[in-house]
Design a protein around this motif. Structure first.
Motif, short mmCIF file in Angstrom:
data_model
loop_
_atom_site.label_atom_id
_atom_site.label_comp_id
_atom_site.label_asym_id
_atom_site.label_seq_id
_atom_site.Cartn_x
_atom_site.Cartn_y
_atom_site.Cartn_z
N GLY A 314 57.49 44.89 20.05
CA GLY A 314 57.28 44.81 18.60
C GLY A 314 56.26 43.77 18.22
N ALA A 317 50.27 44.37 19.21
CA ALA A 317 49.68 45.51 19.93
C ALA A 317 50.55 46.74 19.76
CB ALA A 317 49.53 45.16 21.41
N GLY A 345 56.53 39.25 18.17
CA GLY A 345 56.24 38.69 19.50
C GLY A 345 55.76 37.26 19.39
N LYS A 346 54.60 36.99 19.95
CA LYS A 346 54.06 35.63 19.89
C LYS A 346 53.59 35.29 18.48
CE LYS A 346 52.60 35.89 24.65
NZ LYS A 346 52.81 37.35 24.70
N LEU A 364 50.58 27.59 16.08
CA LEU A 364 49.55 27.75 15.07
C LEU A 364 48.87 29.11 15.20
CD1 LEU A 364 47.51 26.60 13.03
CD2 LEU A 364 46.29 25.59 14.95
N PHE A 604 43.57 28.56 25.41
CA PHE A 604 44.60 27.86 26.22
C PHE A 604 44.20 27.80 27.70
CE2 PHE A 604 47.27 29.68 22.70
CZ PHE A 604 47.53 28.48 22.08
N THR A 802 52.74 27.89 26.47
CA THR A 802 52.17 27.19 25.31
C THR A 802 53.21 26.22 24.75
OG1 THR A 802 52.85 29.05 23.96
CG2 THR A 802 50.56 29.00 24.66
N SER A 804 54.12 23.77 21.16
CA SER A 804 53.77 23.68 19.75
C SER A 804 54.66 22.70 19.02
CB SER A 804 53.92 25.05 19.09
OG SER A 804 53.11 25.99 19.72
N SER A 952 58.48 36.54 28.14
CA SER A 952 57.72 37.29 27.15
C SER A 952 56.78 36.39 26.34
CB SER A 952 58.71 37.98 26.21
OG SER A 952 58.07 38.56 25.13
N GLY A 981 48.53 45.72 24.69
CA GLY A 981 48.83 44.29 24.74
C GLY A 981 47.56 43.49 24.92
N ALA A 996 44.81 42.36 21.02
CA ALA A 996 46.07 43.12 20.98
C ALA A 996 45.91 44.33 20.07
CB ALA A 996 47.20 42.22 20.48
C1 LIG Z 1 51.13 29.31 20.51
C2 LIG Z 1 50.26 30.49 20.31
C3 LIG Z 1 49.27 30.45 19.35
C4 LIG Z 1 48.42 31.55 19.18
N1 LIG Z 1 47.46 31.48 18.21
C5 LIG Z 1 46.70 32.59 17.96
C6 LIG Z 1 45.77 32.59 16.89
O1 LIG Z 1 45.62 31.62 16.17
N2 LIG Z 1 45.05 33.72 16.69
C7 LIG Z 1 45.19 34.82 17.48
O2 LIG Z 1 44.52 35.82 17.25
N3 LIG Z 1 46.07 34.85 18.49
C8 LIG Z 1 46.83 33.76 18.74
N4 LIG Z 1 47.74 33.77 19.76
C9 LIG Z 1 47.83 34.97 20.60
C10 LIG Z 1 48.62 36.07 19.94
O3 LIG Z 1 49.82 35.58 19.44
C11 LIG Z 1 48.87 37.16 20.97
O4 LIG Z 1 47.62 37.54 21.52
C12 LIG Z 1 49.52 38.38 20.39
O5 LIG Z 1 50.74 38.06 19.78
C13 LIG Z 1 49.76 39.38 21.52
O6 LIG Z 1 50.33 40.52 21.00
P1 LIG Z 1 51.12 41.55 21.93
O7 LIG Z 1 51.64 42.60 21.04
O8 LIG Z 1 50.24 41.91 23.05
O9 LIG Z 1 52.31 40.71 22.58
P2 LIG Z 1 53.45 39.84 21.90
O10 LIG Z 1 52.99 39.25 20.62
O11 LIG Z 1 53.91 38.89 22.93
O12 LIG Z 1 54.61 40.88 21.56
C14 LIG Z 1 55.40 41.42 22.57
C15 LIG Z 1 56.60 42.14 22.00
O13 LIG Z 1 57.36 42.68 23.07
C16 LIG Z 1 58.73 42.37 22.87
N5 LIG Z 1 59.41 42.35 24.15
C17 LIG Z 1 59.25 41.48 25.15
N6 LIG Z 1 60.04 41.80 26.20
C18 LIG Z 1 60.72 42.91 25.82
C19 LIG Z 1 61.66 43.75 26.46
N7 LIG Z 1 62.09 43.52 27.69
N8 LIG Z 1 62.14 44.80 25.77
C20 LIG Z 1 61.72 45.08 24.51
N9 LIG Z 1 60.84 44.32 23.88
C21 LIG Z 1 60.32 43.25 24.53
C22 LIG Z 1 58.71 41.04 22.17
O14 LIG Z 1 59.92 40.82 21.49
C23 LIG Z 1 57.54 41.28 21.21
O15 LIG Z 1 57.97 41.99 20.09
C24 LIG Z 1 48.58 32.69 19.97
C25 LIG Z 1 49.58 32.73 20.95
C26 LIG Z 1 50.41 31.64 21.11
C27 LIG Z 1 51.46 31.70 22.17
#
Ligand SMILES: Cc1cc2nc3c(=O)[nH]c(=O)nc-3n(C[C@H](O)[C@H](O)[C@H](O)COP(=O)(O)OP(=O)(O)OC[C@H]3O[C@@H](n4cnc5c(N)ncnc54)[C@H](O)[C@@H]3O)c2cc1C
Length: 1019
Positions: A314, A317, A345-346, A364, A604, A802, A804, A952, A981, A996
């Protein structure tokens, strides 16, 4: 046909013109444009095949290539043979003919910057037995329609070319009843194969094999063939399509030039009853559109069964993929499964009801001005959610705040100093979809041009005027004049070059281009001249030092790209950014300057070898990021979220998904997938999930009532609404965190999704850190589904923890920051906005005080809130969950507290350069929730101090040599499995919301032809 042609004697006309004359179609005044659509019937035997991608690609004309597709492994591609009987009634009469064609679905433009790249169906071979359709096909649609002879005896077909030589003989045997399409689960996929816009070549010249050579100005035409699989036809009559499974025996004759590798002898195929790529006979009605620009051709919604899509995860991506599919009415049945109680997620956060509903984030978050896919998707999501914000100024107003206060902190003469970055805003519109190909920019080339202009700008007179010049300074300013003129000539030259020509210029080796040799030598001379000029000044003036570090970096990037002759930055990913800069002549003393380290910091990219960081960041990823962040943005360089990241981003996503009919299942933790078959025939058979809790009334409402301000998006809580869960009391009593995989909570049951029954395709949006146990069948070398690419991705791509913090203060920014430094020229505010480059491991800070207004503090509220973020050291592997590791998250949090306190104690005075000098006073300036009696350092623990300690939550890195191991959204190698992702192969290859979102969009498009426009960086 022109008047002149029309008057020519018939003997001078070619075959097609003669035909036209005979049919009266080519007479002056008869307008093919009057043709809008043809309606008719189809009776076709369709035989899907799978061949090596290289073989199929060789059947495409220049300008087209194979697009990602979800059905077969990465090195193979589906195509199909169709033996059809068509009957059409058009404005000029009836066409009744037989046709044999090869169709290649999932074809796209090779040019990445097309407004709509595809996917399309391309038909490299067509033989038919009707003069009219041949003429129409050639003249209007641009197909190579060759005249053929067809004879049918029962279910046997014989097809010959115009000379009578055998092209194909085929025999079809029915292996089941002709039934409505929905009777065959596999047909939902077979439909996909047929129902893409077609693409063909306008006015093309053919060779016999339809392999086009060397026509650089190829123009393409698009059209659609819509098959009626449900509902009523144009006369309101119920359509009764049938699909019949067949076995096929096909033998090619001498008149058919075959793709390499396709046996010419007889072969039989599986039927649709056994396989999505099995053969079938389809009888239905069809509507053929008039041809048009492929960019405008849109497949009308089809009829029949929706494809069921399971989206796992969720985060941004998964939500982007789910949204772009769900918003196509009648086409997709989207179900999203995520663990825990919230989306994001993150990017997730929650309101803490025990601390005045303050926002507690993962870290942040901001958007950068070049996030074209993410900002555009936000605009669409808002519109779908009934929160329209897309104004003429672009989609920013209403969801974001332009952030112009961006800067870095850097160390000069043993002290940290804040340096605002001179980025400013521009009048480009963020997230806007270009209306046509002509408007699609060569973004990196443009950014590179911007970089050269910046260098020239930094050298202009105004810079000299700002120098408090003594006689020596004035003399030096005179010395600078030739460099300024040299750069002015470089800029004049690039201004003359169009963007595409400039790209070609960059990519031409210096040895083959005199202007390039000239430009490189000028840039090198300017750089060595500046080194001399700044030698003493940089020791006595921090502004001069910072300016020289920036100029050295910019000049070295320009020199490096010109010398390496590439904008295809993936090619540089085996090298480290800093090492590459040093190799291209960067002054070693600038190795740790924030102009460069900010790129590492924002991605990072931390390893053990601080401060020099060599080996931490793939050069191509870093350069692309730097160019786009600094020179490739639209509007403002960065955007803050108006209501925090998850409320601005994820609440509207939730609303939009629900509005589109998507089902969101919280409390589902994916535990594994089952893959059946081997090699190219691997199929995703099942998805296994742990049900974490049962929802009392079937539907879970994830939001906190009454917390968000009127009109603002609803707020997510930091823990689930226990009162809505059957197990809520127990979870609350035992303090179980459903996002903690180490928690002592086995869940309340298992749910298994079966392919074909519960889903047709699955989009895996779970982060890389959490994937190893889930994708075990693909990674286990002993298993039959083992895929070394998966193993390389899981083993080789580094992740990082990370860290924070969020600090609330009872003092305002003016009391905490040095008021003499304005972030934006002429701005008296002491705001720090977004900054990075500070002491590891909390290198970045965001001043987020506007958010205090939406938190619910008692009066008077805090005056300042700062978000801090950074990372520990790369390569962290978290332990496997089990009884021995229950305390792991708590231990990690304790470990981080120690590090954080130490960091803050040592650095608070440098970072908060206007605030209290001694640590005790600094702590006293912190605001704690009402009722808290915390004193001293305990006031720190009443703030938010967090560490990523769940698999995660680990952040994906882009280290040298690692990005090549990423798999593309449609590169899973497993049928029915797409990936989404920030860890997948995208144009950015780094952890951010733009990557993403692009990944999710590409996964959706591999299934659906939408979204039509996905912004590609261009390289
Ligand atoms: C501290 C920090 C700061 C950041 N700052 C920025 C920023 O300023 N700008 C920016 O663009 N990006 C930033 N990022 C990066 C950004 O948050 C991520 O690139 C983005 O959230 C990735 O999206 P995603 O959907 O690929 O994964 P995620 O956001 O990690 O989402 C993954 C999803 O999968 C779910 N999940 C995990 N395991 C399971 C499972 N086994 N079963 C079911 N569901 C599961 C989680 O609950 C979540 O909903 C930052 C990241 C961090 C950690």
């Amino acid at each position: 046909m022109t008047d002149e042609e029309f008057r020519r004697p018939i003997g001078e006309l070619d075959d097609a013109q003669r035909l036209a004359r005979a049919e009266g179609l080519d007479a002056p005044g008869i307008d093919f444009a009057a043709f809008t659509e043809g309606r008719g019937t189809l009776d076709a035997h369709v035989i899907p095949l799978v061949l090596p991608s290289a073989v199929v690609a060789a059947m495409l004309p220049r300008g087209l290539q194979l697009a990602p597709q979800p059905l077969v492994g990465p090195d193979r591609h589906p195509l199909f043979l169709s033996f059809a009987h068509n009957r059409f009634e058009a404005w000029f009469g009836v066409m009744d003919y037989h046709e044999l064609l090869f169709g290649i679905p999932w074809v796209e433009y090779a040019e990445e910057r097309m407004p709509h790249r595809g996917p399309f169906i391309y038909m490299p071979r067509l033989l038919l037995d009707g003069a009219l359709p041949q003429l129409l096909g050639e003249r209007v649609y641009g197909y190579e329609k060759l005249a053929g002879g067809f004879s049918r005896t029962g279910s046997e077909w014989h097809v010959a070319d115009a000379a009578g030589d055998t092209a194909v003989t085929a025999a079809f045997t029915s292996t089941g009843d002709a039934s409505p399409p929905d009777a065959w689960p596999s047909f939902a996929w077979a439909r996909k194969l047929l129902e893409m816009p077609t693409i063909s070549q306008h006015g093309r010249r053919f060779d016999r094999d339809a392999r086009i050579t060397g026509d650089a100005d190829q123009r393409f035409v698009g059209s659609t063939v819509r098959y009626l699989f449900a509902g009523t036809d144009w006369d309101g009559r119920v359509v009764e399509p049938t699909i019949e499974p067949i076995a096929a025996r096909v033998t090619f004759g001498t008149a058919m030039t075959l793709p390499d590798g396709l046996a010419s002898t007889a072969w039989a195929t599986r039927s649709i009853a056994d396989d999505v790529l099995g053969s079938f006979r389809v009888r239905t009605k069809q509507i053929v559109s008039a041809p048009g620009d492929p960019a405008d051709v849109r497949m009308p919604p089809g009829g029949g069964r929706k494809l069921k899509i399971a989206v796992l995860g969720g985060g941004p991506a998964a939500c982007a993929a789910a949204y772009w599919l769900a918003r196509q009415p009648g086409e997709y049945d989207v179900s999203l499964f995520t663990m825990g109680w919230r989306l994001g997620g993150k990017c997730a956060a929650g309101r803490n009801p025990d601390a005045h509903d303050r926002i507690e984030e993962h870290g942040l978050h901001a958007f950068l001005g070049f996030y074209r896919n993410a900002i555009r998707t936000v605009a669409e999501v808002y519109a779908t959610a009934g929160r329209p914000i897309a104004t003429a100024e672009g989609p920013v107003e209403g969801a974001f705040r332009s952030q112009l206060d961006v800067g870095v902190v850097d160390r000069w003469n043993d002290r940290w100093h804040y340096f605002p970055t001179p980025l400013g805003s521009n009048d480009r519109i963020p997230g806007r979809v270009p209306p046509g190909g002509e408007d699609v920019r060569a973004d990196l080339a443009l950014a590179f041009k911007g970089l050269l202009r910046r260098i020239a700008g930094e050298l202009d007179d105004a810079q000299d005027a700002s120098i408090d010049a003594g006689p020596l300074e004035r003399a030096l300013a005179l010395v600078r004049a030739p460099w300024r003129e040299a750069m002015a000539s470089v800029v004049a030259w690039i201004d003359r070059e169009g963007d595409i020509a400039f790209e070609r210029f960059v990519e031409t080796p210096p040895a083959a281009s005199r202007p390039k040799t000239w430009m490189i030598s000028i840039l090198k001379q300017v750089r060595s001249g500046l080194a001399w000029y700044y030698e003493d000044r940089a020791r006595s003036s921090r502004t001069a030092w910072f300016q020289w570090g920036g100029l050295d970096t910019l000049l070295t990037i320009a020199i490096g790209l010109l010398v390496d002759s590439t904008l295809d930055l993936d090619d540089l990913d085996d090298q480290d950014l800093l090492s590459w800069l040093l190799a291209h002549g960067l002054e070693p003393e600038h190795a740790d300057i924030s102009t460069i380290t900010q790129v590492y910091e924002t991605l990072f990219a931390h390893a053990a070898n601080l401060p020099y960081r060599t080996g931490d960041l793939a050069c191509g990823v870093g350069l692309r990021w730097f160019l786009l962040v600094s020179f490739g943005y639209d509007g403002a360089p960065a955007y803050d979220f108006r209501w925090s990241c998850p409320e601005t981003l994820m609440t509207p996503y939730y609303e939009a998904l629900v509005a589109c009919g998507a089902k969101i299942h919280f409390f589902h933790r994916v535990t594994g997938i089952d893959v059946e078959g081997q090699g190219d025939a691997k199929v995703l058979a099942r998805v296994r999930m742990q049900i974490q809790a049962t929802v009392k009334n079937g539907a879970y409402d994830p939001f906190m009532p009454g917390v968000a301000k009127p009109g603002a998006p609803a707020a997510w809580p930091i823990r689930p609404a226990f009162d809505q869960l059957e197990q809520g009391d127990e979870l609350a009593r035992r303090g179980i965190d459903l996002e903690d995989v180490y928690a002592d909570w086995p869940g309340v049951g298992e749910r298994v999704l079966e392919q074909g029954r519960d889903f047709d395709a699955c989009i895996l949006g779970i982060p890389l850190g959490a994937l190893p146990p889930i994708v075990a069948p693909l990674v286990d070398a002993a298993g039959s589904a083992f895929d070394p690419r998966w193993k390389a991705m899981i083993d080789r791509i580094s992740l990082i923890q990370t860290v924070s913090a969020q600090l609330w203060f009872d003092r305002d920014a003016a009391a905490m920051f040095d008021t003499s430094i304005a972030a934006v020229e002429g701005d008296a505010r002491p705001a720090r906005g977004l900054l990075t480059g500070f002491v590891h491991p909390q290198g970045s800070l965001g001043e987020m005080s506007e958010l205090i207004d939406i938190e619910r503090w008692p009066s008077p509220p805090p005056e300042l809130v700062t978000y801090h973020t950074g990372a520990l050291v790369a390569g962290a592997r978290l332990p496997a969950p089990g009884p021995a590791t229950r305390e792991f998250p708590a231990n990690e949090r304790a470990r981080w507290r120690v590090i954080f306190e130490q960091w803050l104690r040592s650095n608070h005075a440098a970072l908060f350069d206007g605030g209290p000098r001694d640590f005790e006073s600094f702590l006293a300036a912190l605001r704690v929730p009402a009722g808290s009696t915390a004193t001293g350092v305990d006031r720190l623990w009443a703030q938010v101090v967090s560490i990523a300690c769940q698999p995660s939550d680990l952040y994906v890195l882009s280290r040298p040599g690692e990005t090549a191991h990423r798999l593309a959204p449609s590169g899973s190698g497993v049928r029915f499995l797409l990936l989404a992702g920030d860890w997948t192969k995208t144009d950015l290859n780094c952890g951010c919301v733009e990557a993403a979102t692009q990944s999710g969009m590409l996964a959706a498009r591999a299934l659906s032809n939408e979204p039509r426009w996905v912004w590609r960086v261009g390289y």
